[in-house]
Enzyme design. Structure first.
Site, PDB file in Angstrom:
ATOM      1  CD  GLU A  43      -2.772   1.263   2.452  1.00 50.36           C
ATOM      2  OE1 GLU A  43      -2.459   0.726   3.522  1.00 50.36           O
ATOM      3  OE2 GLU A  43      -3.865   1.824   2.251  1.00 50.36           O
ATOM      4  CB  CYS A 251      -7.290   3.427   4.170  1.00 53.05           C
ATOM      5  SG  CYS A 251      -7.473   2.679   5.795  1.00 53.05           S
ATOM      6  CG  ASN A 375      -8.946  -2.299   3.328  1.00 46.71           C
ATOM      7  OD1 ASN A 375      -8.258  -3.306   3.478  1.00 46.71           O
ATOM      8  ND2 ASN A 375      -8.750  -1.202   4.030  1.00 46.71           N
ATOM      9  CD  GLU A 376      -8.697  -2.338   8.173  1.00 45.82           C
ATOM     10  OE1 GLU A 376      -8.938  -1.205   8.637  1.00 45.82           O
ATOM     11  OE2 GLU A 376      -7.675  -2.988   8.468  1.00 45.82           O
TER      12      GLU A 376
HETATM   13  O1  AHR Z   1      -1.859  -1.160   6.934  1.00 40.71           O
HETATM   14  C1  AHR Z   1      -2.262   0.141   7.243  1.00 40.71           C
HETATM   15  C2  AHR Z   1      -3.764   0.294   7.271  1.00 40.71           C
HETATM   16  O2  AHR Z   1      -4.303  -0.511   8.275  1.00 40.71           O
HETATM   17  C3  AHR Z   1      -4.509  -0.135   6.044  1.00 40.71           C
HETATM   18  O3  AHR Z   1      -4.591   0.851   5.096  1.00 40.71           O
HETATM   19  C4  AHR Z   1      -5.881  -0.436   6.560  1.00 40.71           C
HETATM   20  O4  AHR Z   1      -6.513  -1.450   5.826  1.00 40.71           O
HETATM   21  C5  AHR Z   1      -5.653  -0.798   8.000  1.00 40.71           C
HETATM   22  O5  AHR Z   1      -6.441  -0.083   8.840  1.00 40.71           O
END
Ligand code: AHR
Length: 646
Positions: A43, A251, A375-376
């Site tokens: 990321e 994110c 994602n989350e």
């Molecule tokens: O790994 C950092 C962040 O942690 C990622 O963007 C997110 O998915 C999680 O909250």
């Protein structure tokens, strides 16, 4: 007197614990293991892409800078310093009329009355005045710029320079035409320096510039349209032997606050100057020079399966206020974007998106088998949209496995509710769990997946052991790494359920830190591998095919025994401050010599740029005869033994 007795006792108390026996029979296997267990999650956080793996050395190369976390700091001149030399007279502005193209809407307009103006970029340095383009003597750098002559009479040169604008390489002369045009140059640095890229405009009249680029001539994927990646970081990734590569977030994939911030894969492909930049959820900008094409190529180069994450029509739920989720109608329309991404990866040259992939340089399809949607995310709104989007994927691409999010926590109502929804509606999806927990949580929960139904398929998409904050950071120390190693013994035992797992975050640029701990650190010249990196590397390079029953007569050691056709792997983690004599009774192993690799030290040990090798694994041998091998596990250690089978 009491003190003296205690002192004498301490002196004579053994620093070695009770001897332990570990027993296993190589033929007593009980589970097949996942061959995709260890992979990476990439990321663009901590300057992982822009300012990191992406080889571009200039920051804000296209004058598009915005800041989604702090809109007041949206400054189009970020990383630039523009000034006139004594006696010079000039004006400049970030302009938008007749831009380079509609995806690249702003550029720098400079109007010179007399003398010289210097337009200088400091790269990814964090300080205001210190240059940040780390160049090395004798190394070459590729440069390009788009220029337009708006009635200019004079001379334009460009060079690597010191803070005063004095060249530290031979200057190149640029001759713009009346239309936007690309100009290239190559520089060889005459000394090591934290340099600036300096364009000097001398004369009278007006000139426009946009889309500057400076990359080391030696880089990986130079032929890719984005321009390529930093070779030393690619090698650090390769060293982890990843089976998959999750991308682009996190994110970042979901976007924050406003829909415009979603990661739109179509903005990340095609000619690099036509990719539409987007503010990064973690601050700064995403240039997308490391876009979806480069990502698929990188995965292929690393021998990893690509695992793209697309948003689910729901912005990052951890950041408020946020615009409304897509309506169901919008969600159905958006499904086409996901199908287009799959076509981009796998479609023939006779398809619209497959043709673009071929035009970019890769006529063969990529080996895309997974797609994560969300994602989350959690809650009914998400699962409804996941249902629509995953159905659309399944209808057209039944061979692709969809990955559903189980939310951002390890325990509690949120993840339980997510699992209930998933079990009821999406039993054929791979389930993406994420958790960042205190270090000791990991050994304490080594049996987490023992109780999961064996039909369940988990993708542990993000995890890391977190130590208490010291200063402003959670350290990447040996304790965190060993707690992760202890946990991985449980993951391996349960890899019929946990099919994939990835540490997070992967990369961090020193001085540009959004999140700690991180697996790999880097600065302008060096790459720093953490104890957690070595744990990942040790486990990934000794992956078995089957889990073997094993037991010890002491509960304090964490262990797993696995095997391939011809090798038995014994992985043992000792979290105690004492060495442990270990007898391994391993039926089925051939007499001879096994190999062992061990990472140990004081729990608080971390590697640093100054002392990068404080915690690194050491290899040695271990004799085995009649199925018995004797060893001593160092205090605070993870050791992996490999013995040839009979
Ligand atoms: O790994 C950092 C962040 O942690 C990622 O963007 C997110 O998915 C999680 O909250």
């Amino acid at each position: 007197m009491r003190k003296v007795i205690l002192w004498l006792l301490a002196l004579f108390l053994p620093m070695t614990a009770q001897a332990v026996t570990l027993q296993a029979d190589a033929n007593d296997t009980y589970r097949e293991m996942s061959d995709t267990l260890y992979g990476l999650f990439f990321e663009d956080i901590n300057c992982a892409a822009d300012g990191g793996l992406y080889a571009e050395l200039l920051q804000n190369r296209s004058f598009e800078y915005e800041n989604i976390l702090n809109p007041q700091r949206a400054d189009h001149y970020t990383a630039w310093r523009i000034n006139t030399t004594p006696g010079g007279e000039a004006r400049w502005t970030v302009a938008a009329e007749e831009p380079l193209n509609e995806n690249n809407p702003t550029y720098l307009h400079v109007s010179v009355e007399q003398g010289k103006v210097r337009v200088m970029n400091q790269g990814f340095a964090s300080g205001a005045l210190k240059g940040g383009v780390t160049v090395q003597e004798g190394q070459s750098y590729d440069f390009f710029i788009y220029l337009r002559d708006r009635g200019f009479d004079g001379r334009i040169t460009v060079a690597l320079a010191d803070a005063g604008g004095n060249p530290i390489c031979e200057e190149a002369v640029l001759n713009p035409g009346v239309e936007w045009g690309k100009h290239t140059a190559s520089f060889t640095a005459l000394k090591d320096a934290d340099a600036w890229l300096c364009v000097t405009i001398e004369g009278r009249g007006e000139v426009d510039m946009d889309m500057l680029s400076l990359m080391p001539a030696e880089r990986f994927g130079k032929e890719w349209p984005g321009g390529g990646l930093r070779s030393d970081l690619v090698e650090a990734l390769r060293g982890l032997k990843p089976a998959f590569l999750r991308f682009p977030g996190g994110c970042v994939a979901e976007g924050s606050f406003v829909r415009e911030n979603e990661y739109n894969w179509k903005h990340t492909v095609g000619p690099v100057e036509q990719r539409r930049e987007n503010p990064n959820t973690w601050g700064g900008m995403q240039t997308y020079g490391l876009g979806y094409y480069e990502y698929f190529c990188l995965a292929e180069e690393l021998g990893a399966l690509p695992l793209p994450v697309v948003h689910a029509g729901v912005l990052c739920q951890a950041r408020e206020p946020r615009e409304a989720d897509y309506t169901l109608e919008e969600t159905r329309a958006y499904a086409q974007d996901i199908l287009d991404l799959i076509e981009f990866a796998t479609g023939g040259e006779d398809t619209a998106w497959g043709a673009l992939r071929a035009e970019m340089g890769h006529p063969e399809p990529f080996d895309l088998r997974y797609i994560a949607i969300g994602n989350e995310n959690w809650g009914t709104g998400y699962f409804t949209r996941y249902g629509i989007l995953s159905r659309a994927v399944k209808e057209k691409y039944p061979e692709i496995t969809c990955i559903v999010a189980a939310g951002p926590v390890a325990e509690g109502a949120l993840i339980n509710d997510s699992w209930n929804s998933i079990r009821a509606k999406f039993a054929d999806s791979l389930v993406d769990e994420h958790y960042y927990m205190d270090s000791m949580w990991f050994p304490e929960h080594v049996n987490r997946y023992d109780r999961y139904p064996r039909t369940t398929q988990v993708f542990l998409g993000e995890y890391a052991a977190h130590e208490p904050v010291q200063g402003s950071r959670r350290p990447n120390n040996l304790r965190a790494a060993l707690c992760e190693a202890a946990y991985l013994t449980g993951i391996e035992r349960n890899s019929d359920v946990v099919r994939m797992a990835a540490y997070a975050p992967l990369l961090a640029r020193e001085g540009q830190v959004d999140w700690t701990p991180d697996l790999i650190w880097f600065n302008g010249t060096d790459v720093l591998l953490t104890p957690s990196y070595y744990v990942q590397q040790m486990f990934a390079s000794t992956l078995g095919d089957w889990v073997v029953h094993s037991e010890t007569d002491d509960e304090s050691l964490f262990h797993v025994v696995t095997r391939t056709e011809d090798t038995l792997q014994v992985k043992v983690v000792n979290l105690e401050e004492k060495a442990v004599p270990l007898t391994m009774r391993l039926a089925g192993c051939a007499d001879g010599t096994g190999r062992s690799i061990c990472l140990c030290g004081e729990m608080k040990t971390s590697n640093s740029f100054v002392k990068p090798l404080k915690a690194v694994p050491a290899e040695s041998s271990c004799a085995i005869a009649d199925g018995v091998a004797e060893t001593v596990l160092p205090a605070c250690s993870v050791t992996i033994f490999e013995f040839p089978l009979q």
